[in-house]
Design a protein around this motif. Structure first.
Motif, PDB file in Angstrom:
ATOM      1  N   ALA A  67       8.889  32.411 114.278  1.00 59.24           N
ATOM      2  CA  ALA A  67       9.851  31.780 115.173  1.00 59.24           C
ATOM      3  C   ALA A  67      10.857  30.949 114.400  1.00 59.24           C
ATOM      4  O   ALA A  67      11.932  30.626 114.916  1.00 59.24           O
ATOM      5  N   ASN A  68      10.526  30.597 113.171  1.00 60.43           N
ATOM      6  CA  ASN A  68      11.433  29.809 112.334  1.00 60.43           C
ATOM      7  C   ASN A  68      12.428  30.726 111.631  1.00 60.43           C
ATOM      8  O   ASN A  68      13.634  30.606 111.820  1.00 60.43           O
ATOM      9  N   HIS A  69      11.926  31.638 110.839  1.00 61.47           N
ATOM     10  CA  HIS A  69      12.753  32.640 110.169  1.00 61.47           C
ATOM     11  C   HIS A  69      11.965  33.942 110.129  1.00 61.47           C
ATOM     12  O   HIS A  69      10.730  33.937 110.118  1.00 61.47           O
ATOM     13  N   SER A  70      12.666  35.056 110.055  1.00 58.36           N
ATOM     14  CA  SER A  70      11.992  36.360 110.058  1.00 58.36           C
ATOM     15  C   SER A  70      11.587  36.748 108.635  1.00 58.36           C
ATOM     16  O   SER A  70      12.096  37.726 108.086  1.00 58.36           O
ATOM     17  N   ASN A  71      10.693  35.987 108.047  1.00 55.15           N
ATOM     18  CA  ASN A  71      10.225  36.270 106.686  1.00 55.15           C
ATOM     19  C   ASN A  71       9.172  37.375 106.712  1.00 55.15           C
ATOM     20  O   ASN A  71       8.019  37.183 106.304  1.00 55.15           O
ATOM     21  N   LEU A  72       9.575  38.573 107.168  1.00 54.97           N
ATOM     22  CA  LEU A  72       8.630  39.676 107.355  1.00 54.97           C
ATOM     23  C   LEU A  72       8.067  40.186 106.039  1.00 54.97           C
ATOM     24  O   LEU A  72       7.023  40.847 106.012  1.00 54.97           O
ATOM     25  N   ILE A  73       8.745  39.871 104.922  1.00 55.20           N
ATOM     26  CA  ILE A  73       8.230  40.259 103.605  1.00 55.20           C
ATOM     27  C   ILE A  73       6.862  39.644 103.366  1.00 55.20           C
ATOM     28  O   ILE A  73       6.056  40.168 102.589  1.00 55.20           O
ATOM     29  N   SER A  74       6.570  38.546 104.060  1.00 54.57           N
ATOM     30  CA  SER A  74       5.275  37.870 103.894  1.00 54.57           C
ATOM     31  C   SER A  74       4.115  38.781 104.254  1.00 54.57           C
ATOM     32  O   SER A  74       3.035  38.681 103.668  1.00 54.57           O
ATOM     33  N   ILE A  75       4.349  39.688 105.205  1.00 54.23           N
ATOM     34  CA  ILE A  75       3.284  40.615 105.610  1.00 54.23           C
ATOM     35  C   ILE A  75       2.925  41.542 104.451  1.00 54.23           C
ATOM     36  O   ILE A  75       1.745  41.834 104.215  1.00 54.23           O
ATOM     37  N   LEU A  76       3.933  42.003 103.716  1.00 53.93           N
ATOM     38  CA  LEU A  76       3.683  42.870 102.562  1.00 53.93           C
ATOM     39  C   LEU A  76       2.997  42.113 101.426  1.00 53.93           C
ATOM     40  O   LEU A  76       2.314  42.720 100.593  1.00 53.93           O
ATOM     41  N   LEU A  77       3.184  40.799 101.400  1.00 56.92           N
ATOM     42  CA  LEU A  77       2.606  39.991 100.327  1.00 56.92           C
ATOM     43  C   LEU A  77       1.182  39.543 100.626  1.00 56.92           C
ATOM     44  O   LEU A  77       0.508  39.002  99.741  1.00 56.92           O
ATOM     45  N   VAL A  78       0.721  39.754 101.849  1.00 54.24           N
ATOM     46  CA  VAL A  78      -0.617  39.303 102.247  1.00 54.24           C
ATOM     47  C   VAL A  78      -1.722  39.826 101.324  1.00 54.24           C
ATOM     48  O   VAL A  78      -2.594  39.055 100.897  1.00 54.24           O
ATOM     49  N   PRO A  79      -1.743  41.135 100.963  1.00 56.06           N
ATOM     50  CA  PRO A  79      -2.819  41.607 100.066  1.00 56.06           C
ATOM     51  C   PRO A  79      -2.849  40.861  98.732  1.00 56.06           C
ATOM     52  O   PRO A  79      -3.926  40.588  98.194  1.00 56.06           O
ATOM     53  N   PHE A  80      -1.686  40.509  98.204  1.00 51.99           N
ATOM     54  CA  PHE A  80      -1.623  39.775  96.942  1.00 51.99           C
ATOM     55  C   PHE A  80      -2.085  38.332  97.136  1.00 51.99           C
ATOM     56  O   PHE A  80      -2.757  37.755  96.280  1.00 51.99           O
ATOM     57  N   TYR A  81      -1.726  37.754  98.286  1.00 53.71           N
ATOM     58  CA  TYR A  81      -2.132  36.374  98.556  1.00 53.71           C
ATOM     59  C   TYR A  81      -3.639  36.276  98.781  1.00 53.71           C
ATOM     60  O   TYR A  81      -4.248  35.234  98.494  1.00 53.71           O
ATOM     61  N   LYS A  82      -4.233  37.326  99.295  1.00 49.30           N
ATOM     62  CA  LYS A  82      -5.687  37.318  99.477  1.00 49.30           C
ATOM     63  C   LYS A  82      -6.405  37.311  98.128  1.00 49.30           C
ATOM     64  O   LYS A  82      -7.521  36.816  98.006  1.00 49.30           O
ATOM     65  N   VAL A  83      -5.757  37.868  97.096  1.00 46.99           N
ATOM     66  CA  VAL A  83      -6.326  37.857  95.751  1.00 46.99           C
ATOM     67  C   VAL A  83      -6.014  36.538  95.044  1.00 46.99           C
ATOM     68  O   VAL A  83      -6.878  35.918  94.424  1.00 46.99           O
ATOM     69  N   PHE A  84      -4.747  36.096  95.146  1.00 45.82           N
ATOM     70  CA  PHE A  84      -4.309  34.848  94.507  1.00 45.82           C
ATOM     71  C   PHE A  84      -4.057  33.802  95.589  1.00 45.82           C
ATOM     72  O   PHE A  84      -2.916  33.457  95.889  1.00 45.82           O
TER      73      PHE A  84
END
Length: 335
Positions: A67-84
């Protein structure tokens, strides 16, 4: 000749690696000593953590993250964030994108100006004040755009349409204002490319449609009303209450832009952005077209932090200033 090319590439890689390591050490020291005092890094780190656990809720704003900004790239980064799973991972992405942009600028300028000038321009990019302040400031997903923006330009110049379109989609997913840069590439493609449909019409429509969908459908559906107003429209309410009315009023009344350009704080901001490059980017029309959408968004915004080099917003504009400088220098070299 091949050995010289390999040697220059090695220099570029070494300089880039040194800058990457140096900035990571500096920012890690800041992170470890609680130097991130604003809410940005905390907000995005919490959002990434929640996304990695299947939730889009962000308690700092008490609203849906998108609702703040459409940072949809964050969804693609989720697998990496789960590791780091660490807020500093986001800082790493910002620094990595900045260094990638610098190295790509080196490759582009080396091809047109030679290895010596290319190294100088790369080092200047790494030391450029708006970049330095942008890196020292918190985190915003827009700050991971520089590497992709220069890569977009690289593919555009190399006539690699597939690479260009894949990169364009990634750029669009970063934040809702960046599709306008893709649309600007389309405008350039209509003039500069022979295949005007795939290089002009397609990216232009992709950029405009994506911008409209993200700002008028995705963000409102995520609940932007919970934040009080539209994240972008509120900054431009004096020009209209919708994207269409704002664009229409600015076209019908160009004096709005001229008046903004004449304000002292905007003149200082522009001088600080372009002055160190001796205003050379102003001589390259193509690069000006590419940076124009983001420049106008900052120029016309009522948010004071968008009129200064001390926040992260400069990071998306500086690459085009350097690309314009390369173009001007290459023309001077041919004269």
């Amino acid at each position: 000749m091949m050995s010289m090319l390999k040697r220059s590439n090695l220099v570029g890689i070494c300089v880039s690696s040194f800058v990457l390591l140096s900035w990571l050490l500096i920012l890690f020291y800041k992170y470890e000593h609680f130097g991130y005092y604003d809410w940005d890094l905390a907000y995005f780190a919490q959002a990434m953590f929640n996304l990695s656990h299947g939730s889009t809720y962000a308690s700092i704003f008490d609203a849906n993250f998108f609702a703040n900004h459409s940072n949809l790239i964050s969804i693609l980064l989720v697998p990496f964030y789960k590791v780091f799973t660490c807020p500093f991972f986001l800082v790493f992405l910002k620094v990595f994108s900045y260094v990638t942009a610098g190295y790509l600028i080196f490759l582009i300028s080396k091809e047109r100006l030679g290895a010596g000038i290319a190294v100088i321009l790369m080092i200047l990019y790494f030391c450029y004040p708006p970049n330095v302040f942008g890196l020292l400031y918190e985190f915003d997903f827009e700050s991971i755009a520089p590497g992709l923006l220069v890569l977009l330009y690289f593919f555009y110049k190399k006539d690699n349409w597939i690479g260009f379109m894949v990169t364009a989609i990634l750029v669009i997913l970063i934040k809702e204002n960046l599709p306008l840069i893709v649309a600007a590439f389309g405008l350039c493609g209509m003039v500069q490319k022979q295949k005007k449909f795939i290089w002009g019409v397609v990216p232009f429509l992709l950029g405009i449609i994506s911008f409209v969908v993200l700002t008028n459908i995705i963000i409102p559906l995520a609940g932007s009303h919970a934040l009080g107003n539209h994240p972008y429209m509120g900054h431009y309410s004096k020009f209209g209450n919708s994207f269409v009315s704002i664009v229409f009023n600015l076209i019908a009344h160009p004096g709005f832009i001229i008046n903004k350009l004449g304000l002292h704080h905007n003149l200082v901001w522009i001088f600080e952005m372009i002055g160190p490059l001796i205003f050379m980017p102003l001589a390259d029309f193509g690069s000006l077209v590419l940076v124009l959408p983001i420049f106008l968004m900052h120029l016309l915004s009522s948010a004071y932090q968008e009129h200064t080099i001390y926040y992260a917003y400069s990071l998306t504009m500086v690459p085009f200033l350097f690309l314009g400088t390369i173009q001007v220098l290459s023309h001077l070299k041919l004269v």
